[in-house]
Design a protein around this motif. Structure first.
Motif, PDB file in Angstrom:
ATOM      1  N   ALA A  38       0.841  -1.199   0.000  1.00 54.38           N
ATOM      2  CA  ALA A  38       0.000   0.000   0.000  1.00 54.38           C
ATOM      3  C   ALA A  38       0.874   1.246   0.000  1.00 54.38           C
ATOM      4  N   PRO A  39       0.396   2.334  -0.620  1.00 55.35           N
ATOM      5  CA  PRO A  39       1.144   3.595  -0.567  1.00 55.35           C
ATOM      6  C   PRO A  39       1.059   4.201   0.837  1.00 55.35           C
ATOM      7  N   VAL A  40       2.204   4.599   1.369  1.00 57.30           N
ATOM      8  CA  VAL A  40       2.267   5.191   2.703  1.00 57.30           C
ATOM      9  C   VAL A  40       3.174   6.416   2.626  1.00 57.30           C
ATOM     10  N   VAL A  41       2.697   7.553   3.144  1.00 57.20           N
ATOM     11  CA  VAL A  41       3.473   8.792   3.107  1.00 57.20           C
ATOM     12  C   VAL A  41       4.337   8.899   4.366  1.00 57.20           C
ATOM     13  N   TYR A  42       5.622   9.110   4.162  1.00 56.28           N
ATOM     14  CA  TYR A  42       6.584   9.340   5.235  1.00 56.28           C
ATOM     15  C   TYR A  42       7.284  10.670   4.967  1.00 56.28           C
ATOM     16  N   THR A  43       7.758  11.310   6.034  1.00 60.91           N
ATOM     17  CA  THR A  43       8.585  12.503   5.897  1.00 60.91           C
ATOM     18  C   THR A  43      10.010  12.107   6.234  1.00 60.91           C
ATOM     19  N   CYS A  44      10.905  12.264   5.261  1.00 61.65           N
ATOM     20  CA  CYS A  44      12.305  11.873   5.411  1.00 61.65           C
ATOM     21  C   CYS A  44      13.175  13.120   5.275  1.00 61.65           C
ATOM     22  N   ASN A  45      13.795  13.539   6.368  1.00 64.36           N
ATOM     23  CA  ASN A  45      14.638  14.738   6.382  1.00 64.36           C
ATOM     24  C   ASN A  45      13.899  15.934   5.770  1.00 64.36           C
ATOM     25  N   GLY A  46      12.609  16.095   6.103  1.00 68.17           N
ATOM     26  CA  GLY A  46      11.817  17.220   5.625  1.00 68.17           C
ATOM     27  C   GLY A  46      11.161  17.009   4.276  1.00 68.17           C
ATOM     28  N   VAL A  49       7.662  11.630   1.086  1.00 70.00           N
ATOM     29  CA  VAL A  49       7.878  10.558   0.105  1.00 70.00           C
ATOM     30  C   VAL A  49       6.756   9.537   0.264  1.00 70.00           C
ATOM     31  N   THR A  50       6.147   9.136  -0.864  1.00 74.31           N
ATOM     32  CA  THR A  50       5.100   8.113  -0.836  1.00 74.31           C
ATOM     33  C   THR A  50       5.723   6.776  -1.226  1.00 74.31           C
ATOM     34  N   PHE A  51       6.032   5.962  -0.226  1.00 76.49           N
ATOM     35  CA  PHE A  51       6.597   4.630  -0.445  1.00 76.49           C
ATOM     36  C   PHE A  51       5.472   3.629  -0.664  1.00 76.49           C
ATOM     37  N   THR A  52       5.788   2.495  -1.285  1.00 82.82           N
ATOM     38  CA  THR A  52       4.887   1.355  -1.309  1.00 82.82           C
ATOM     39  C   THR A  52       5.442   0.390  -0.268  1.00 82.82           C
ATOM     40  N   MET A  53       4.648   0.127   0.777  1.00 82.04           N
ATOM     41  CA  MET A  53       5.133  -0.671   1.904  1.00 82.04           C
ATOM     42  C   MET A  53       4.218  -1.859   2.158  1.00 82.04           C
ATOM     43  N   GLU A  54       4.830  -2.876   2.771  1.00 82.70           N
ATOM     44  CA  GLU A  54       4.066  -4.064   3.141  1.00 82.70           C
ATOM     45  C   GLU A  54       4.737  -4.745   4.323  1.00 82.70           C
ATOM     46  N   LEU A  55       3.942  -5.049   5.348  1.00 82.81           N
ATOM     47  CA  LEU A  55       4.384  -5.909   6.438  1.00 82.81           C
ATOM     48  C   LEU A  55       3.875  -7.306   6.115  1.00 82.81           C
ATOM     49  N   LYS A  56       4.747  -8.306   6.192  1.00 83.39           N
ATOM     50  CA  LYS A  56       4.363  -9.673   5.845  1.00 83.39           C
ATOM     51  C   LYS A  56       4.552 -10.584   7.045  1.00 83.39           C
ATOM     52  N   THR A  57       3.531 -11.401   7.311  1.00 86.47           N
ATOM     53  CA  THR A  57       3.583 -12.409   8.361  1.00 86.47           C
ATOM     54  C   THR A  57       3.134 -13.733   7.762  1.00 86.47           C
ATOM     55  N   PRO A  58       3.430 -14.856   8.423  1.00 82.35           N
ATOM     56  CA  PRO A  58       2.876 -16.121   7.934  1.00 82.35           C
ATOM     57  C   PRO A  58       1.361 -16.139   8.110  1.00 82.35           C
ATOM     58  N   ALA A  59       0.684 -16.993   7.355  1.00 82.84           N
ATOM     59  CA  ALA A  59      -0.775 -17.070   7.429  1.00 82.84           C
ATOM     60  C   ALA A  59      -1.240 -17.569   8.792  1.00 82.84           C
ATOM     61  N   PRO A  66       8.432 -18.968  17.381  1.00 77.75           N
ATOM     62  CA  PRO A  66       8.937 -17.742  16.740  1.00 77.75           C
ATOM     63  C   PRO A  66       8.296 -17.513  15.369  1.00 77.75           C
ATOM     64  N   VAL A  67       8.006 -16.247  15.089  1.00 81.67           N
ATOM     65  CA  VAL A  67       7.395 -15.835  13.828  1.00 81.67           C
ATOM     66  C   VAL A  67       8.267 -14.753  13.213  1.00 81.67           C
ATOM     67  N   THR A  68       8.586 -14.879  11.921  1.00 82.80           N
ATOM     68  CA  THR A  68       9.375 -13.865  11.222  1.00 82.80           C
ATOM     69  C   THR A  68       8.438 -12.897  10.522  1.00 82.80           C
ATOM     70  N   VAL A  69       8.638 -11.610  10.786  1.00 84.39           N
ATOM     71  CA  VAL A  69       7.868 -10.534  10.161  1.00 84.39           C
ATOM     72  C   VAL A  69       8.827  -9.761   9.266  1.00 84.39           C
ATOM     73  N   THR A  70       8.438  -9.490   8.024  1.00 85.23           N
ATOM     74  CA  THR A  70       9.282  -8.705   7.123  1.00 85.23           C
ATOM     75  C   THR A  70       8.598  -7.393   6.788  1.00 85.23           C
ATOM     76  N   TRP A  71       9.419  -6.366   6.592  1.00 84.26           N
ATOM     77  CA  TRP A  71       8.933  -5.025   6.245  1.00 84.26           C
ATOM     78  C   TRP A  71       9.596  -4.666   4.927  1.00 84.26           C
ATOM     79  N   ASP A  72       8.805  -4.654   3.871  1.00 86.54           N
ATOM     80  CA  ASP A  72       9.302  -4.389   2.524  1.00 86.54           C
ATOM     81  C   ASP A  72       8.936  -2.952   2.138  1.00 86.54           C
ATOM     82  N   ILE A  73       9.941  -2.176   1.698  1.00 84.56           N
ATOM     83  CA  ILE A  73       9.740  -0.777   1.328  1.00 84.56           C
ATOM     84  C   ILE A  73      10.234  -0.580  -0.100  1.00 84.56           C
TER      85      ILE A  73
END
Length: 190
Positions: A38-46, A49-59, A66-73
């Motif tokens: 999904a598009p997410v707006v962040y402010t980076c050093n003023g 920026v509209t990044f496309t981000m996704e948090l991924k978990t197992p189903a 233990p569960v691995t979570v990934t953050w893709d930007i």
């Protein structure tokens, strides 16, 4: 009045429909844990920026496992974070951020990714942001809401960008933690 054959056919059809319905409705909680980029707006050093981000978990997840979570930007095609200098394969690019869990007894965890070698890039081209990972261990059943917060990107141990989400916040996903299932044991045969 229905004959016994007609009653049997009606019972079989009803059973088949019940099984199909349970399969459809039983799959909904699993699909709820699947996030979409999904598009997410962040402010980076003023700079906004509209990044496309996704948090991924197992189903599915289980307590005490233990569960691995990934953050893709992904960077946008324009108005992106640019490389502060030429990046060579011997350069290191690191990303570090925070994901905040809520809804179950999982402590707030920081996401850390190690240095990553990247192909040669010229200065001012789109800076590659490594995929961040973290491992959490849920302690109970239920749904854990995971939400991305701020992150930073460093090149050769120099921190060129610190990014914070807007009022809507960062990416989010729900991690569904189910009950542990027992393993059936086989009885010995003589």
């Amino acid at each position: 009045m229905l004959t016994s054959k007609a009653r049997r056919r009606l019972a079989l059809k009803t059973s088949a429909m019940a099984v199909l319905g349970a399969g459809i409705f039983g799959a909904i909680p699993v699909m709820a844990a699947v996030a979409q980029p999904a598009p997410v707006v962040y402010t980076c050093n003023g700079q906004a920026v509209t990044f496309t981000m996704e948090l991924k978990t197992p189903a599915t997840a289980r307590p005490s496992t233990p569960v691995t979570v990934t953050w893709d930007i992904k960077q946008p095609a324009s108005n992106y974070l640019s490389a502060p200098a030429e990046i060579t394969p011997s350069s290191s690019v690191e990303a570090q951020g925070t994901i905040r869990p809520s809804g179950s007894p999982i402590p707030s965890s920081q996401v850390v990714v190690s240095a990553t070698a990247v192909p040669t890039m010229t200065a001012n081209s789109a800076l590659p942001i490594p995929t961040m990972t973290m491992v959490v261990t849920p302690t109970a059943t239920g749904t854990v809401a995971l939400k991305g917060e701020g992150f930073s990107v460093t090149v050769n141990e120099d921190q060129p960008y610190t990014c914070m989400p807007g009022t809507a916040g960062g990416p989010s996903v729900n991690l569904v933690v189910g009950t542990a299932t027992g393993t059936p044991t086989n009885s010995p045969t003589t």
